[in-house]
Scaffold this motif. Structure first.
Motif, PDB file in Angstrom:
ATOM      1  N   LYS A   2     -15.368 -17.689   1.507  1.00  0.00           N
ATOM      2  CA  LYS A   2     -14.608 -16.442   1.636  1.00  0.00           C
ATOM      3  C   LYS A   2     -14.689 -15.907   3.067  1.00  0.00           C
ATOM      4  CE  LYS A   2     -15.258 -14.662  -3.037  1.00  0.00           C
ATOM      5  NZ  LYS A   2     -15.967 -13.643  -3.807  1.00  0.00           N
ATOM      6  N   GLU A  56     -15.250 -12.915   4.034  1.00  0.00           N
ATOM      7  CA  GLU A  56     -16.383 -12.012   4.264  1.00  0.00           C
ATOM      8  C   GLU A  56     -17.701 -12.783   4.443  1.00  0.00           C
ATOM      9  OE1 GLU A  56     -14.144 -11.616   1.799  1.00  0.00           O
ATOM     10  OE2 GLU A  56     -15.076 -11.271  -0.136  1.00  0.00           O
ATOM     11  N   TYR A 111     -12.137  -0.143   9.584  1.00  0.00           N
ATOM     12  CA  TYR A 111     -12.494  -1.238   8.673  1.00  0.00           C
ATOM     13  C   TYR A 111     -13.616  -2.094   9.251  1.00  0.00           C
ATOM     14  CZ  TYR A 111      -8.123   0.094   6.471  1.00  0.00           C
ATOM     15  OH  TYR A 111      -7.129   0.813   5.864  1.00  0.00           O
ATOM     16  N   LEU A 154     -16.964  -3.040   7.131  1.00  0.00           N
ATOM     17  CA  LEU A 154     -17.220  -4.462   6.816  1.00  0.00           C
ATOM     18  C   LEU A 154     -18.532  -4.925   7.433  1.00  0.00           C
ATOM     19  CD1 LEU A 154     -13.651  -5.967   7.353  1.00  0.00           C
ATOM     20  CD2 LEU A 154     -14.868  -5.827   5.190  1.00  0.00           C
ATOM     21  N   TYR A 161     -21.359  -6.158   4.856  1.00  0.00           N
ATOM     22  CA  TYR A 161     -21.570  -7.600   4.724  1.00  0.00           C
ATOM     23  C   TYR A 161     -22.628  -8.159   5.656  1.00  0.00           C
ATOM     24  CZ  TYR A 161     -17.647  -7.766   1.586  1.00  0.00           C
ATOM     25  OH  TYR A 161     -16.838  -7.562   0.511  1.00  0.00           O
ATOM     26  N   LEU A 220     -13.502  -0.521   2.321  1.00  0.00           N
ATOM     27  CA  LEU A 220     -14.105  -1.834   2.103  1.00  0.00           C
ATOM     28  C   LEU A 220     -13.093  -2.760   1.433  1.00  0.00           C
ATOM     29  CD1 LEU A 220     -16.855  -3.093   2.593  1.00  0.00           C
ATOM     30  CD2 LEU A 220     -17.568  -2.306   0.341  1.00  0.00           C
ATOM     31  N   LYS A 221     -12.417  -2.240   0.435  1.00  0.00           N
ATOM     32  CA  LYS A 221     -11.433  -3.041  -0.311  1.00  0.00           C
ATOM     33  C   LYS A 221     -10.281  -3.449   0.619  1.00  0.00           C
ATOM     34  CE  LYS A 221      -8.199  -2.376  -4.174  1.00  0.00           C
ATOM     35  NZ  LYS A 221      -6.974  -2.001  -3.448  1.00  0.00           N
ATOM     36  N   ARG A 240     -11.456  -5.822   3.467  1.00  0.00           N
ATOM     37  CA  ARG A 240     -11.698  -7.181   2.960  1.00  0.00           C
ATOM     38  C   ARG A 240     -10.365  -7.914   2.776  1.00  0.00           C
ATOM     39  NH1 ARG A 240     -15.364  -6.007  -1.327  1.00  0.00           N
ATOM     40  NH2 ARG A 240     -13.526  -5.441  -2.495  1.00  0.00           N
ATOM     41  N   GLU A 241      -9.417  -7.221   2.178  1.00  0.00           N
ATOM     42  CA  GLU A 241      -8.093  -7.829   1.945  1.00  0.00           C
ATOM     43  C   GLU A 241      -7.410  -8.184   3.265  1.00  0.00           C
ATOM     44  OE1 GLU A 241      -7.126  -5.432  -2.208  1.00  0.00           O
ATOM     45  OE2 GLU A 241      -6.120  -4.843  -0.348  1.00  0.00           O
ATOM     46  N   SER A 263      -9.171 -11.208   4.920  1.00  0.00           N
ATOM     47  CA  SER A 263      -8.833 -12.481   4.255  1.00  0.00           C
ATOM     48  C   SER A 263      -7.410 -12.896   4.595  1.00  0.00           C
ATOM     49  CB  SER A 263      -8.961 -12.349   2.737  1.00  0.00           C
ATOM     50  OG  SER A 263     -10.238 -11.956   2.398  1.00  0.00           O
TER      51      SER A 263
END
Lengths: 246, 164
Positions: free
Chosen positions: A2, A4, B114, B118, B122, B146-147, B150-151, B154
């Motif tokens: 992933k 993260e 962000y 993050l 993490y 965070l949501k 993360r999105e 990615s």
């Protein structure tokens, strides 16, 4: 893997080397005078403070004396005025006994004995909420506030998205949020130094979309008024109107 | 060296030992290069030495240090006249890196709010509540960031891989 996890792995490898630590240490010590901590500690009872206190005490004393002199001079007139006022009050009470009470406000037209509270109470569904340190403080009973707070993520997200889409580096403060007829009205004000200073928000130097408390007041120019409506299909809020005040 | 200087040196060493890497990473995620990140850590320590703030506990001390290094880094970014120029400089720096560092290049492109969330969640393994305290945000705002962070990370990393 992933994204993260990759981030964690890559960032964990980013460390200060021993050389960098020494560089930072010597650089920091060179930039600060040796006696800096002592220099910054201001004595509580300094000379200036004592002088100001003494000046304030003198001013108070002069004021008290002046008030006393004035009250002594006018005491004779006051006695006469008191006796005259007493006579007026007695006649007014007698008049009131003769006449039944009549409501004067159109909202209190039935002559209700209770005082008219409509001026201070929230009108209909137009309710005002304040946001303080990220939690909603409401002028309404707690139960209303709690139900509104549970919506916070759903309305906050589209507002933040809207701000991001503006692509303005110096962003906005979420200044006021209210709910009316099932829609949410949000007012965003430009995040400018004078506004931050006025709101005592000096900590918020980064000017992201902020949540600060504030009284409903004259909305400054550049403010954006947003109306959000709940989408029945997804249950999420979306912006249906955005208006900028010039 | 006089005793107060020794005391100052001990304090700076302790802070560097305890929080040096955290402050460096926090700044690195914003400024995008190690030289500036080191300068921001140094500036933070200078502020600490100048103000000598008195903290009730370590949590408050950490909170203060994170806030100062973050503000310093953000101010550095804003002082530069052209943000696009900075991004292009970051891109040049990243060319010479190992391929595994591609994720950091993606991190640099994210909005600052962000990056911080993050990084603290993490990498530094803070809880959502701790991040909320450090960044002075509500728990729900941190969760949301965070949501979305993360999105975004990615998504942009996937795009980068496809391009590569």
């Amino acid at each position: 893997m992933k994204a993260e996890d990759l981030l964690k792995q890559a960032m964990s490898e980013q460390k200060l080397s021993d050389e960098a630590r020494e560089r930072i240490l010597s650089g920091a010590l060179k930039s600060v005078p040796e006696n800096a901590p002592e220099a910054n500690k201001k004595p509580f009872f300094n000379l200036l403070l004592i002088r100001r206190l003494a000046l304030g005490a003198c001013a108070c004393l002069v004021l008290i004396v002046a008030v006393h002199v004035m009250s002594t001079i006018f005491s004779g007139d006051k006695k006469e005025a008191d006796s005259s006022a007493k006579e007026d009050a007695v006649s007014a009470v007698n008049e009131e006994v003769k006449t039944p009470s009549v409501a004067t406000s159109p909202l209190n037209i039935e002559g209700d004995a209770t005082p008219n509270k409509n001026d201070s109470a929230p009108k209909g569904e137009n309710r005002f909420y304040m946001i303080r340190d990220g939690s909603v403080v409401s002028v309404l009973p707690k139960s209303e506030s709690a139900s509104f707070e549970s919506l916070s993520d759903s309305w906050f997200e589209p507002v933040e998205e809207y701000i991001e889409d503006l692509n303005v580096p110096a962003s906005y403060i979420l200044y006021e949020i209210s709910r009316e007829n099932g829609t949410i009205h949000a007012i965003l004000i430009p995040c400018e130094p004078d506004i931050l200073s006025e709101k005592k928000a000096e900590d918020y130097k980064d000017c992201e979309l902020l949540e600060i408390s504030g009284e409903p007041a004259v909305i400054p120019s550049g403010a954006i008024s947003l109306i959000l409506e709940r989408d029945p299909a997804s249950g999420e809020y979306r912006i249906i109107s955005a208006e900028k005040k010039n | 060296m006089n005793p107060s200087r020794l005391q100052q040196e001990d304090n700076v060493r302790r802070i560097l030992q305890q929080y040096g890497d955290l402050l460096y990473r926090m700044s690195l995620s914003i400024v995008g290069n190690s030289a500036d990140a080191e300068d921001m850590v140094q500036d933070t320590l200078v502020t600490w030495l100048s103000e000598t703030p008195d903290f009730p506990d370590e949590a408050h001390e950490k909170q203060w240090l994170v806030k100062v290094v973050r503000n310093n880094s953000l101010m550095l970014i804003r002082k530069r006249e052209n943000r696009d120029r900075i991004l292009s400089e970051q891109a040049k720096v990243s060319v010479g890196r190992d391929a595994d560092y591609g994720i950091l290049d993606v991190l640099y492109t994210l909005p600052d709010k962000y990056k911080a969330v993050l990084l603290l969640f993490y990498v530094e393994e803070y809880s959502v509540e701790e991040i909320a305290t450090v960044l002075k945000k509500s728990v729900s705002a941190v969760k949301m960031r965070l949501k979305r962070g993360r999105e975004m990370l990615s998504e942009r990393y996937r795009e980068k891989e496809h391009e590569g």
